[in-house]
Motif scaffolding. Structure first.
Motif, PDB file in Angstrom:
ATOM      1  N   LEU A  52       0.917  -1.298   0.110  1.00 16.92           N
ATOM      2  CA  LEU A  52       0.262   0.042   0.033  1.00 16.92           C
ATOM      3  C   LEU A  52       1.075   1.388  -0.029  1.00 16.92           C
ATOM      4  CD1 LEU A  52      -2.727   1.451   0.155  1.00 16.92           C
ATOM      5  CD2 LEU A  52      -2.426   1.248   2.593  1.00 16.92           C
ATOM      6  N   ILE A  53       1.990   1.359   0.613  1.00 20.39           N
ATOM      7  CA  ILE A  53       2.927   2.458   0.816  1.00 20.39           C
ATOM      8  C   ILE A  53       3.384   2.743  -0.443  1.00 20.39           C
ATOM      9  CG2 ILE A  53       4.932   1.138   1.816  1.00 20.39           C
ATOM     10  CD1 ILE A  53       3.477   4.728   2.902  1.00 20.39           C
ATOM     11  N   ASP A  54       3.686   1.515  -1.193  1.00 21.02           N
ATOM     12  CA  ASP A  54       4.235   1.974  -2.797  1.00 21.02           C
ATOM     13  C   ASP A  54       3.271   2.566  -3.611  1.00 21.02           C
ATOM     14  OD1 ASP A  54       6.750   0.546  -2.068  1.00 21.02           O
ATOM     15  OD2 ASP A  54       5.633  -1.260  -2.209  1.00 21.02           O
ATOM     16  N   VAL A  72     -10.423   4.623   4.005  1.00 26.37           N
ATOM     17  CA  VAL A  72      -9.865   3.132   4.181  1.00 26.37           C
ATOM     18  C   VAL A  72      -8.282   3.442   3.920  1.00 26.37           C
ATOM     19  CG1 VAL A  72      -9.848   0.956   3.011  1.00 26.37           C
ATOM     20  CG2 VAL A  72     -11.927   2.116   3.111  1.00 26.37           C
ATOM     21  N   THR A  73      -7.863   4.056   3.019  1.00 25.71           N
ATOM     22  CA  THR A  73      -6.454   3.920   2.673  1.00 25.71           C
ATOM     23  C   THR A  73      -5.418   4.543   3.894  1.00 25.71           C
ATOM     24  OG1 THR A  73      -6.932   4.310   0.304  1.00 25.71           O
ATOM     25  CG2 THR A  73      -4.602   5.069   1.454  1.00 25.71           C
ATOM     26  N   ALA A  74      -6.114   5.845   4.534  1.00 28.88           N
ATOM     27  CA  ALA A  74      -5.245   6.138   5.564  1.00 28.88           C
ATOM     28  C   ALA A  74      -5.550   5.117   6.984  1.00 28.88           C
ATOM     29  CB  ALA A  74      -6.295   7.352   6.214  1.00 28.88           C
ATOM     30  N   ALA A  75      -6.705   4.557   7.017  1.00 25.52           N
ATOM     31  CA  ALA A  75      -6.923   3.451   8.140  1.00 25.52           C
ATOM     32  C   ALA A  75      -5.807   2.379   8.090  1.00 25.52           C
ATOM     33  CB  ALA A  75      -8.358   3.132   8.307  1.00 25.52           C
ATOM     34  N   ARG A  76      -5.554   1.956   6.866  1.00 29.40           N
ATOM     35  CA  ARG A  76      -4.695   0.853   6.653  1.00 29.40           C
ATOM     36  C   ARG A  76      -3.280   1.453   6.955  1.00 29.40           C
ATOM     37  NH1 ARG A  76      -5.366  -1.300   0.819  1.00 29.40           N
ATOM     38  NH2 ARG A  76      -3.893  -2.777   1.453  1.00 29.40           N
ATOM     39  N   PRO A  83     -12.154  -4.964   7.733  1.00 26.34           N
ATOM     40  CA  PRO A  83     -12.876  -6.332   7.304  1.00 26.34           C
ATOM     41  C   PRO A  83     -12.073  -6.790   6.067  1.00 26.34           C
ATOM     42  CG  PRO A  83     -14.788  -4.774   7.739  1.00 26.34           C
ATOM     43  CD  PRO A  83     -13.357  -3.851   8.111  1.00 26.34           C
ATOM     44  N   ILE A  84     -11.906  -7.796   5.689  1.00 28.42           N
ATOM     45  CA  ILE A  84     -11.185  -8.434   4.622  1.00 28.42           C
ATOM     46  C   ILE A  84     -11.441  -7.789   3.205  1.00 28.42           C
ATOM     47  CG2 ILE A  84     -12.844 -10.328   4.107  1.00 28.42           C
ATOM     48  CD1 ILE A  84      -9.958 -11.973   3.673  1.00 28.42           C
ATOM     49  N   GLU A  85     -12.766  -7.268   3.256  1.00 32.80           N
ATOM     50  CA  GLU A  85     -12.852  -6.816   1.739  1.00 32.80           C
ATOM     51  C   GLU A  85     -12.346  -5.511   1.406  1.00 32.80           C
ATOM     52  OE1 GLU A  85     -16.687  -5.966   4.222  1.00 32.80           O
ATOM     53  OE2 GLU A  85     -15.182  -7.786   4.063  1.00 32.80           O
ATOM     54  N   PHE A  86     -11.823  -4.895   2.713  1.00 32.28           N
ATOM     55  CA  PHE A  86     -10.906  -3.829   2.449  1.00 32.28           C
ATOM     56  C   PHE A  86      -9.644  -3.928   2.291  1.00 32.28           C
ATOM     57  CE2 PHE A  86     -15.010  -2.036   4.674  1.00 32.28           C
ATOM     58  CZ  PHE A  86     -15.322  -1.240   3.705  1.00 32.28           C
ATOM     59  N   ASP A  87      -8.979  -5.074   2.194  1.00 33.77           N
ATOM     60  CA  ASP A  87      -7.733  -5.520   2.185  1.00 33.77           C
ATOM     61  C   ASP A  87      -6.772  -4.975   0.777  1.00 33.77           C
ATOM     62  OD1 ASP A  87      -7.499  -6.588   4.658  1.00 33.77           O
ATOM     63  OD2 ASP A  87      -7.380  -8.545   3.772  1.00 33.77           O
ATOM     64  N   LEU A 127      -1.599  12.194   5.043  1.00 30.49           N
ATOM     65  CA  LEU A 127      -2.787  11.473   5.091  1.00 30.49           C
ATOM     66  C   LEU A 127      -3.575  12.235   6.582  1.00 30.49           C
ATOM     67  CD1 LEU A 127      -2.412   8.233   6.986  1.00 30.49           C
ATOM     68  CD2 LEU A 127      -0.519   9.884   6.755  1.00 30.49           C
ATOM     69  N   THR A 128      -4.676  11.860   6.558  1.00 29.66           N
ATOM     70  CA  THR A 128      -5.692  12.061   7.759  1.00 29.66           C
ATOM     71  C   THR A 128      -5.022  11.588   9.021  1.00 29.66           C
ATOM     72  OG1 THR A 128      -7.228  10.578   7.186  1.00 29.66           O
ATOM     73  CG2 THR A 128      -7.650  12.682   6.304  1.00 29.66           C
ATOM     74  N   THR A 129      -5.350  12.224  10.039  1.00 27.94           N
ATOM     75  CA  THR A 129      -4.693  11.863  11.352  1.00 27.94           C
ATOM     76  C   THR A 129      -5.865  10.720  11.858  1.00 27.94           C
ATOM     77  OG1 THR A 129      -6.534  13.256  12.503  1.00 27.94           O
ATOM     78  CG2 THR A 129      -4.265  14.216  12.027  1.00 27.94           C
TER      79      THR A 129
END
Length: 302
Positions: A52-54, A72-76, A83-87, A127-129
Motif C-alpha cells: 500500500l505504501i508503494d 480506508v487508505t489512511a486507516a490501513r 474487514p477483509i474486503e478492504f484489504d 494523510l488524515t490523522t
C-alpha cells in the motif's frame, strides 16, 4: 519484456513518470510492457508485489493540490483493523474544500473541509490523522467494525490517540454522514481490546443478557507461577474466552505457548472457550456457548 538498460537505482519500487524522467529514463523505457501502470502518470517496477505504501508514493506525485490520503487508505496506513474486503481496492484521496476531487483510475475521490489538526504524515505520505480517519470511517463501516477500529487506536500498550482526542475530533467533525453511528461507537470503545475479533465478540456479549466481560483480564496462575491476560474474562465465574488467530496456528512456538497457557488456566480453575475468525459469522453461537459455561458456574446468582 526485459530492459536493455536496467532501471535507475535511485528509483523506488513505485515511482511517478516525473521521477522517472528526473532519473534519466526515456519515453521508450517508460512504455515497456514490463512496467505496471496502476494510475496514469505512475509505474511499478517489474515483478514486484507493491504494498500500500508503494501505491501511495506512486500516486502522490499527481495528487490534486492540497489532497491527502483518507478513509480506508489512511486507516490501513495507520494499522487500523478492517474487514477483509478492504484489504485491496482503490486509494481514497481527500481534496480540501474548493478543490475538485480526483477521478483518477484506481482511486476514490473525496472533498471535505480539512483543518491543520486533521493532517499528519507517515513514511513521507500525507494523510488524515488517526482521529479524523476514524470519524470518516463512520460513514463506511458498520457499528462493530467502527468500534474495533477505534479500539485499535486506544490499545493501551501502543496507543495512537486518546479518548479525549477522539471526542474532540468527533465534536468538530464537519459532516453528518455516520454521525449517529460515531456517537454510539464512542460509548463502546475500550483501550483493552487487542484485536478486531476480540472487539466484535466483546460487543456481541455486551449486547446480550450476559454480564459484560472484562477485556484482557490479567490472571496470576499459581501452579505455573506466571501471569497471563485472558482476552475476554468473567472473573467472578472463572470463564474466559480466547481468540486463536492464524498466527497462533502457523507459529510453532506461539502454538505451544497457547496450549500450555490454556492448560495452566484450566488447572487454576478457569473454564476456557476458544474462537477463531470463522466463528465471527455466527456470533449468537459464541454467546450461547458462553451462557452455557456461565450457567454451569452459577450464573445468574439468585
Amino acid at each position: 519484456m526485459d530492459f536493455r538498460r536496467p532501471l535507475p537505482v535511485a528509483l523506488p519500487r513505485a515511482f511517478s513518470v516525473r521521477e522517472a524522467y528526473l532519473n534519466g529514463m526515456s519515453r521508450s523505457q517508460l512504455r515497456n510492457a514490463a512496467l505496471v501502470r496502476p494510475f496514469h502518470g505512475a509505474r511499478f517496477a517489474p515483478r514486484i508485489d507493491p504494498e500500500l505504501i508503494d501505491q501511495c508514493h506512486a500516486f502522490s506525485a499527481r495528487m490534486p493540490r492540497g489532497a491527502i490520503f483518507s478513509h480506508v487508505t489512511a486507516a490501513r496506513l495507520h494499522g487500523m483493523p478492517l474487514p477483509i474486503e478492504f484489504d485491496d481496492g482503490p486509494l481514497h484521496v481527500m481534496s480540501p474544500a474548493g478543490v475538485r476531487a480526483t477521478k483518477a483510475r484506481g482511486t476514490v475521490g473525496h472533498c471535505a473541509t480539512l483543518g491543520a489538526s486533521d493532517v499528519t504524515e507517515r513514511q513521507g505520505i500525507r494523510l488524515t490523522t488517526p482521529e479524523r480517519t476514524w470519524c470518516d470511517l463512520a460513514a463506511i463501516l458498520n457499528f462493530s467494525d467502527l468500534v474495533a477500529a477505534g479500539d485499535s487506536l486506544l490499545w493501551w500498550e501502543q496507543p495512537l490517540t486518546t479518548m479525549e482526542r477522539l471526542l474532540e475530533a468527533a465534536q468538530r467533525y464537519p459532516s453528518q454522514r455516520g454521525r449517529s453511528r460515531m456517537q454510539l461507537a464512542l460509548g463502546s470503545l475500550s483501550p483493552r481490546s487487542r484485536s478486531r475479533p476480540e472487539s466484535i465478540v466483546r460487543l456481541a456479549l455486551t449486547a446480550s443478557v450476559l454480564p459484560e466481560p472484562v477485556p484482557n483480564f490479567e490472571v496470576y496462575l499459581p501452579l505455573s507461577r506466571r501471569e497471563i491476560a485472558i482476552d475476554l474474562a468473567y472473573p467472578k465465574y472463572k470463564v474466559g474466552l480466547e481468540y486463536q488467530g492464524d498466527h497462533h496456528r502457523l507459529d510453532r512456538r506461539q502454538w505451544r505457548r497457547d496450549v500450555r497457557r490454556g492448560n495452566d488456566a484450566v488447572d487454576a480453575g478457569w473454564s476456557m472457550i476458544y474462537f477463531t475468525g470463522d466463528d465471527l459469522v455466527d456470533l449468537p453461537d459464541i454467546v450461547a456457548r458462553t451462557e452455557r459455561r456461565l450457567r454451569s458456574r452459577g450464573w445468574p446468582v439468585a
